[in-house]
Design an enzyme around this catalytic site. Sequence first.
Site, PDB file in Angstrom:
ATOM      1  N   GLU A 138      12.325   7.419  31.428  1.00 20.08           N
ATOM      2  CA  GLU A 138      11.388   7.499  30.295  1.00 20.08           C
ATOM      3  C   GLU A 138       9.989   7.916  30.746  1.00 20.08           C
ATOM      4  O   GLU A 138       9.301   8.647  30.030  1.00 20.08           O
ATOM      5  CB  GLU A 138      11.360   6.161  29.558  1.00 20.08           C
ATOM      6  CG  GLU A 138      12.670   5.882  28.832  1.00 20.08           C
ATOM      7  CD  GLU A 138      12.684   4.548  28.096  1.00 20.08           C
ATOM      8  OE1 GLU A 138      13.692   4.274  27.427  1.00 20.08           O
ATOM      9  OE2 GLU A 138      11.697   3.782  28.181  1.00 20.08           O
TER      10      GLU A 138
ATOM     11  N   LYS B 196       3.764   2.752  18.678  1.00 17.76           N
ATOM     12  CA  LYS B 196       4.499   3.534  17.683  1.00 17.76           C
ATOM     13  C   LYS B 196       3.623   3.928  16.474  1.00 17.76           C
ATOM     14  O   LYS B 196       2.554   3.341  16.258  1.00 17.76           O
ATOM     15  CB  LYS B 196       5.718   2.728  17.224  1.00 17.76           C
ATOM     16  CG  LYS B 196       6.764   2.504  18.319  1.00 17.76           C
ATOM     17  CD  LYS B 196       7.995   1.798  17.740  1.00 17.76           C
ATOM     18  CE  LYS B 196       9.086   1.632  18.772  1.00 17.76           C
ATOM     19  NZ  LYS B 196      10.318   1.039  18.169  1.00 17.76           N
TER      20      LYS B 196
ATOM     21  N   HIS C 270       7.373   0.335  21.909  1.00 18.57           N
ATOM     22  CA  HIS C 270       8.599   0.555  22.687  1.00 18.57           C
ATOM     23  C   HIS C 270       8.317   0.121  24.120  1.00 18.57           C
ATOM     24  O   HIS C 270       7.191   0.273  24.607  1.00 18.57           O
ATOM     25  CB  HIS C 270       8.974   2.048  22.687  1.00 18.57           C
ATOM     26  CG  HIS C 270      10.027   2.372  23.718  1.00 18.57           C
ATOM     27  ND1 HIS C 270      11.362   2.237  23.454  1.00 18.57           N
ATOM     28  CD2 HIS C 270       9.920   2.761  25.017  1.00 18.57           C
ATOM     29  CE1 HIS C 270      12.055   2.535  24.566  1.00 18.57           C
ATOM     30  NE2 HIS C 270      11.198   2.869  25.522  1.00 18.57           N
TER      31      HIS C 270
ATOM     32  N   ASN D 231       8.363  -1.542  14.480  1.00 23.89           N
ATOM     33  CA  ASN D 231       8.037  -2.738  15.261  1.00 23.89           C
ATOM     34  C   ASN D 231       6.980  -2.475  16.341  1.00 23.89           C
ATOM     35  O   ASN D 231       6.931  -3.150  17.361  1.00 23.89           O
ATOM     36  CB  ASN D 231       9.310  -3.380  15.817  1.00 23.89           C
ATOM     37  CG  ASN D 231      10.095  -2.420  16.683  1.00 23.89           C
ATOM     38  OD1 ASN D 231       9.647  -1.310  16.958  1.00 23.89           O
ATOM     39  ND2 ASN D 231      11.263  -2.845  17.125  1.00 23.89           N
TER      40      ASN D 231
HETATM   41  P1  ADP Z   1      14.004  -2.367  21.586  1.00 21.09           P
HETATM   42  O1  ADP Z   1      12.941  -1.409  21.071  1.00 21.09           O
HETATM   43  O2  ADP Z   1      13.605  -3.808  21.396  1.00 21.09           O
HETATM   44  O3  ADP Z   1      14.450  -2.061  22.987  1.00 21.09           O
HETATM   45  P2  ADP Z   1      16.523  -1.183  20.691  1.00 21.09           P
HETATM   46  O4  ADP Z   1      16.500  -0.398  21.963  1.00 21.09           O
HETATM   47  O5  ADP Z   1      17.753  -1.957  20.369  1.00 21.09           O
HETATM   48  O6  ADP Z   1      15.290  -2.209  20.630  1.00 21.09           O
HETATM   49  O7  ADP Z   1      16.262  -0.213  19.465  1.00 21.09           O
HETATM   50  C1  ADP Z   1      15.323   0.834  19.564  1.00 21.09           C
HETATM   51  C2  ADP Z   1      14.483   0.861  18.306  1.00 21.09           C
HETATM   52  O8  ADP Z   1      15.330   1.192  17.192  1.00 21.09           O
HETATM   53  C3  ADP Z   1      13.847  -0.476  17.902  1.00 21.09           C
HETATM   54  O9  ADP Z   1      12.654  -0.755  18.584  1.00 21.09           O
HETATM   55  C4  ADP Z   1      13.615  -0.262  16.423  1.00 21.09           C
HETATM   56  O10 ADP Z   1      12.481   0.562  16.168  1.00 21.09           O
HETATM   57  C5  ADP Z   1      14.874   0.516  16.028  1.00 21.09           C
HETATM   58  N1  ADP Z   1      15.933  -0.392  15.562  1.00 21.09           N
HETATM   59  C6  ADP Z   1      16.711  -1.194  16.326  1.00 21.09           C
HETATM   60  N2  ADP Z   1      17.587  -1.906  15.585  1.00 21.09           N
HETATM   61  C7  ADP Z   1      17.349  -1.537  14.296  1.00 21.09           C
HETATM   62  C8  ADP Z   1      17.920  -1.909  13.035  1.00 21.09           C
HETATM   63  N3  ADP Z   1      18.907  -2.812  12.956  1.00 21.09           N
HETATM   64  N4  ADP Z   1      17.418  -1.314  11.910  1.00 21.09           N
HETATM   65  C9  ADP Z   1      16.425  -0.400  11.979  1.00 21.09           C
HETATM   66  N5  ADP Z   1      15.851   0.003  13.133  1.00 21.09           N
HETATM   67  C10 ADP Z   1      16.288  -0.558  14.284  1.00 21.09           C
HETATM   68 MG    MG Z   2      15.402  -0.349  23.726  1.00 22.13          MG
END
Ligand code: ADP
Ligand code: MG
Length: 140
Positions: free
Chosen positions: A128, A11, A117, A114
């Site tokens: 994807e 990212k 992805h 974070n």
């Molecule tokens: P992951 O990437 O672990 O699969 P999700 O699919 O739930 O997580 O969410 C997609 C992305 O959205 C996350 O990687 C993060 O960048 C963002 N995100 C998720 N939850 C939050 C939150 N509570 N606040 C801000 N950004 C979030």
């Molecule tokens: Mg996800």
Amino acid sequence: MATERTLSIIKPDATRRNLVGKIIAKLEDAGLRVVAMKRIHMTPAQAAAFYAVHKDRPFYQELVEQMSAAPVVVQVLEGENAIARNREVMGATNPAQAAEGTIRREFALSIGENSVHGSDSAETARQEIAFFFSETEIVG
Ligand code: ADP
Ligand code: MG
């Protein structure tokens, strides 16, 4: 155990901090092989389409802005149980909850920024991967 393919994205928060090599090293050390890779700068429309599954979540707008704010590195990873293996080496979405040694524990700035992805199922992996790559761009 099956050989699988999954989509990984390094990212903007990570490309900005020049962490591409360090993140790929962790993926490779986890037994994953990069079989396709490119660096792109997503438009807001592309990021919105990629994350459409989250369109009703409160963080959607922020996520689209962050994902289109700087370049990303998109990759197809291949290996035994690649989908779960990648999720394991990524660590939990919230870096504060991510296990020691994971990419997010080591590099993520926040739950939003974070660093990586990863596809979460065989079906989303297929979708994807097809979002970014044609079959001829994937060389296993
Ligand atoms: P992951 O990437 O672990 O699969 P999700 O699919 O739930 O997580 O969410 C997609 C992305 O959205 C996350 O990687 C993060 O960048 C963002 N995100 C998720 N939850 C939050 C939150 N509570 N606040 C801000 N950004 C979030
Ligand atoms: Mg996800």
